[in-house]
Design a protein around this motif. Structure first.
Motif, mmCIF file in Angstrom:
data_model
loop_
_atom_site.group_PDB
_atom_site.id
_atom_site.type_symbol
_atom_site.label_atom_id
_atom_site.label_comp_id
_atom_site.label_asym_id
_atom_site.label_seq_id
_atom_site.Cartn_x
_atom_site.Cartn_y
_atom_site.Cartn_z
ATOM 1 N N ALA A 100 15.248 -4.704 12.194
ATOM 2 C CA ALA A 100 13.822 -3.996 11.450
ATOM 3 C C ALA A 100 14.379 -2.827 10.570
ATOM 4 O O ALA A 100 15.487 -2.256 10.945
ATOM 5 N N ARG A 101 13.663 -2.229 9.538
ATOM 6 C CA ARG A 101 13.878 -1.473 8.692
ATOM 7 C C ARG A 101 12.969 -0.934 7.841
ATOM 8 O O ARG A 101 11.623 -1.272 7.899
ATOM 9 N N LYS A 102 13.095 0.135 6.952
ATOM 10 C CA LYS A 102 12.001 0.811 6.269
ATOM 11 C C LYS A 102 11.549 0.051 5.206
ATOM 12 O O LYS A 102 12.493 -0.869 4.513
ATOM 13 N N ILE A 103 10.290 0.024 4.713
ATOM 14 C CA ILE A 103 9.719 -0.704 3.577
ATOM 15 C C ILE A 103 9.820 0.379 2.419
ATOM 16 O O ILE A 103 9.517 1.406 2.492
ATOM 17 N N GLN A 104 10.164 -0.100 1.468
ATOM 18 C CA GLN A 104 10.440 0.711 0.046
ATOM 19 C C GLN A 104 9.171 0.302 -0.965
ATOM 20 O O GLN A 104 8.945 -0.925 -1.079
ATOM 21 N N PHE A 105 8.570 1.228 -1.476
ATOM 22 C CA PHE A 105 7.641 1.282 -2.578
ATOM 23 C C PHE A 105 8.329 2.052 -3.917
ATOM 24 O O PHE A 105 8.984 2.894 -3.784
ATOM 25 N N THR A 106 7.946 1.016 -5.006
ATOM 26 C CA THR A 106 8.904 1.664 -6.123
ATOM 27 C C THR A 106 7.668 1.305 -7.415
ATOM 28 O O THR A 106 6.738 0.459 -7.217
ATOM 29 N N SER A 107 7.556 2.482 -8.108
ATOM 30 C CA SER A 107 6.614 2.579 -9.259
ATOM 31 C C SER A 107 7.255 3.066 -10.573
ATOM 32 O O SER A 107 8.323 3.924 -10.577
ATOM 33 N N THR A 108 6.637 2.473 -11.842
ATOM 34 C CA THR A 108 7.185 2.920 -12.938
ATOM 35 C C THR A 108 6.556 4.236 -13.672
ATOM 36 O O THR A 108 7.022 4.634 -14.476
ATOM 37 N N GLY A 109 5.399 4.635 -12.717
ATOM 38 C CA GLY A 109 4.775 5.800 -13.001
ATOM 39 C C GLY A 109 4.626 6.950 -12.173
ATOM 40 O O GLY A 109 5.292 6.681 -11.042
ATOM 41 N N ASN A 110 3.821 7.841 -12.059
ATOM 42 C CA ASN A 110 3.645 8.915 -11.219
ATOM 43 C C ASN A 110 2.639 8.303 -10.362
ATOM 44 O O ASN A 110 1.467 8.708 -10.527
ATOM 45 N N ASP A 111 3.005 7.645 -9.115
ATOM 46 C CA ASP A 111 2.039 7.235 -8.276
ATOM 47 C C ASP A 111 2.269 8.055 -6.677
ATOM 48 O O ASP A 111 1.862 7.618 -5.691
ATOM 49 N N SER A 112 2.767 9.226 -7.074
ATOM 50 C CA SER A 112 2.812 10.125 -5.694
ATOM 51 C C SER A 112 1.671 10.379 -4.824
ATOM 52 O O SER A 112 1.670 10.480 -3.818
ATOM 53 N N ALA A 113 0.367 10.113 -5.441
ATOM 54 C CA ALA A 113 -0.846 10.328 -4.740
ATOM 55 C C ALA A 113 -0.853 9.261 -3.875
ATOM 56 O O ALA A 113 -2.052 9.417 -3.037
ATOM 57 N N LEU A 114 -0.433 8.194 -4.160
ATOM 58 C CA LEU A 114 -0.900 6.790 -3.302
ATOM 59 C C LEU A 114 -0.489 7.109 -1.873
ATOM 60 O O LEU A 114 0.634 7.577 -1.595
ATOM 61 N N ARG A 115 -1.452 6.475 -0.860
ATOM 62 C CA ARG A 115 -0.898 6.397 0.487
ATOM 63 C C ARG A 115 -1.121 4.779 0.874
ATOM 64 O O ARG A 115 -2.152 4.230 0.794
ATOM 65 N N PHE A 116 0.061 4.332 1.208
ATOM 66 C CA PHE A 116 0.111 2.844 1.754
ATOM 67 C C PHE A 116 0.004 2.868 2.969
ATOM 68 O O PHE A 116 0.604 3.560 3.984
ATOM 69 N N THR A 117 -0.782 1.862 3.602
ATOM 70 C CA THR A 117 -0.988 1.646 5.191
ATOM 71 C C THR A 117 -0.244 0.161 5.249
ATOM 72 O O THR A 117 -0.711 -0.947 4.793
ATOM 73 N N VAL A 118 0.842 0.169 6.256
ATOM 74 C CA VAL A 118 1.437 -0.935 6.450
ATOM 75 C C VAL A 118 1.292 -1.300 7.733
ATOM 76 O O VAL A 118 1.623 -0.710 8.799
ATOM 77 N N ASN A 119 1.086 -2.619 8.105
ATOM 78 C CA ASN A 119 0.764 -3.417 9.579
ATOM 79 C C ASN A 119 1.852 -4.426 9.841
ATOM 80 O O ASN A 119 1.994 -5.179 8.605
ATOM 81 N N GLY A 120 2.370 -4.380 11.089
ATOM 82 C CA GLY A 120 3.394 -5.471 11.337
ATOM 83 C C GLY A 120 3.734 -5.054 12.707
ATOM 84 O O GLY A 120 3.080 -4.788 13.646
ATOM 85 N N THR A 121 5.241 -5.343 12.702
ATOM 86 C CA THR A 121 5.653 -5.242 14.353
ATOM 87 C C THR A 121 6.998 -4.398 13.910
ATOM 88 O O THR A 121 7.545 -4.462 12.881
ATOM 89 N N ASP A 122 7.406 -4.041 15.141
ATOM 90 C CA ASP A 122 8.812 -3.212 15.151
ATOM 91 C C ASP A 122 9.959 -4.060 15.638
ATOM 92 O O ASP A 122 9.645 -5.314 15.805
ATOM 93 N N ALA A 123 10.935 -3.561 15.898
ATOM 94 C CA ALA A 123 12.078 -4.501 16.339
ATOM 95 C C ALA A 123 12.021 -5.032 17.757
ATOM 96 O O ALA A 123 12.512 -6.110 17.889
ATOM 97 N N ALA A 124 11.059 -4.446 18.674
ATOM 98 C CA ALA A 124 10.926 -5.140 19.750
ATOM 99 C C ALA A 124 9.697 -6.339 19.685
ATOM 100 O O ALA A 124 9.049 -6.664 20.697
ATOM 101 N N GLY A 125 9.047 -6.385 18.427
ATOM 102 C CA GLY A 125 7.746 -7.315 18.494
ATOM 103 C C GLY A 125 6.587 -6.672 18.851
ATOM 104 O O GLY A 125 5.825 -7.174 18.691
ATOM 105 N N GLN A 126 6.615 -5.223 19.309
ATOM 106 C CA GLN A 126 5.343 -4.670 19.101
ATOM 107 C C GLN A 126 4.493 -4.114 18.025
ATOM 108 O O GLN A 126 5.291 -3.828 16.937
ATOM 109 N N THR A 127 3.372 -4.154 18.032
ATOM 110 C CA THR A 127 2.426 -3.858 16.893
ATOM 111 C C THR A 127 3.106 -2.488 16.515
ATOM 112 O O THR A 127 2.933 -1.396 17.066
#
Length: 306
Positions: A100-127
């Motif tokens: 389990a690891r961090k998710i990385q977001f990359t942009s070619t412009g200034n997208d500092s205002a964006l807020r990403f919502t990531v859904n998945g599971t952790d290392a234990a398989g929990q939501t």
């Protein structure tokens, strides 16, 4: 007489008088059941910036009925619409893919205002679900989640993008990586915790590891960098782990969330035992260990003191 096969953690209950046996009275929890959780691990795979989403703009046509913008997961690590790398998946053929690891977001412009919502599971398989911080999006560079994801099922974003966006994985010095050893049933007591290092871990800084849960990453033990990076000289006794007084105490009352006021009742939540790996420099390109937790599994009695 037929045979009975047991699988998975076996929790012993009261043993009652049965036909043909003379016990006098019922016997409750006659002894401890010994059990073991173990897992082989090797150094995490290197990051891939387009593992979840290839480079492309987020446009108005992606809007959902909640006002968020849906991101199509189309990266090299996506299978059947989700990201769930394992050692035998098509997206990752190396054994270090399943941390389990961090998710990385990359942009070619200034997208500092964006807020990403990531859904998945952790290392234990929990939501696990995380919405990144306000003004925390990538600005002609990268940004990361704080949570460590073992899998990702969907990602949405708060607005259209200024630049082209890609989503994947990466590494920054000090990042954590987590891997499940196994699940230890509540009411158990650890009797031995050890590892065998088959190949020294070769990261560019300190290679500290700890054993705990996703809630308390060093609840049970720690492994110093000198041990993790040391040469493999003795495969019979196992690597040296250190424990504080608080960690030793935790061995006797294994639970997922030991924090006071966190909502968990002692002995009522099975503990997902996790290895947390924290390289202070560059990510190791090699390193192999097996982690083993031995425990005495037993339902606690109300008249039993600890």
């Amino acid at each position: 007489m037929g045979n009975t096969t047991f699988s998975g953690p076996v929790k012993s209950g009261d043993v009652l008088v049965t036909g043909g046996a003379t016990l006098g009275t019922n016997i409750a929890n006659t002894n401890w059941v010994g059990n073991t959780a173990s897992m082989f691990m090797q150094s995490p795979t290197a990051g891939n910036a387009t593992e979840l989403k290839t480079v492309g703009a987020i446009t108005s046509g992606m809007i959902t009925n909640t006002g968020e913008y849906n991101i199509t997961l189309n990266g090299s690590g996506i299978e059947q619409g989700t990201w769930h790398p394992t050692s035998d998946s098509n997206s990752s053929t190396t054994g270090g893919a399943s941390w389990a690891r961090k998710i990385q977001f990359t942009s070619t412009g200034n997208d500092s205002a964006l807020r990403f919502t990531v859904n998945g599971t952790d290392a234990a398989g929990q939501t696990l679900s995380e919405t990144t911080a306000a003004a925390g999006g990538p600005n002609a560079g990268t940004s990361f989640t704080t949570g460590l994801f073992k899998s990702v099922t969907s990602i949405t974003v708060s607005a259209v993008s200024v630049g082209n966006i890609s989503i994947g994985t990466g590494h920054t010095a000090g990042d954590q990586y987590q891997h499940l050893i196994g699940v230890v049933p509540y009411g158990s007591a650890l009797t031995r915790l050890y590892s065998f290092r088959w190949q020294a871990w070769n990261g560019g800084g300190n290679e500290v590891m700890s054993i705990g849960t996703t809630v308390d990453v060093d609840e049970f033990a720690s492994i110093a960098s000198a041990v993790t990076k040391g040469a493999v000289t003795d495969d019979t006794t196992g690597d040296v782990m250190t424990t504080t007084a608080a960690q030793s105490e935790a061995w006797w009352k294994v639970e997922q969330n030991p924090a006071a006021g966190a909502g968990d009742v002692d002995y009522q939540v099975d503990a997902a035992m996790i290895v947390t790996y924290t390289p202070s420099g560059t990510l190791a390109t090699q390193g192999k260990s097996i982690f083993i937790a031995e425990y005495a599994q037993k339902r606690l009695l109300t008249n039993e003191s600890w």
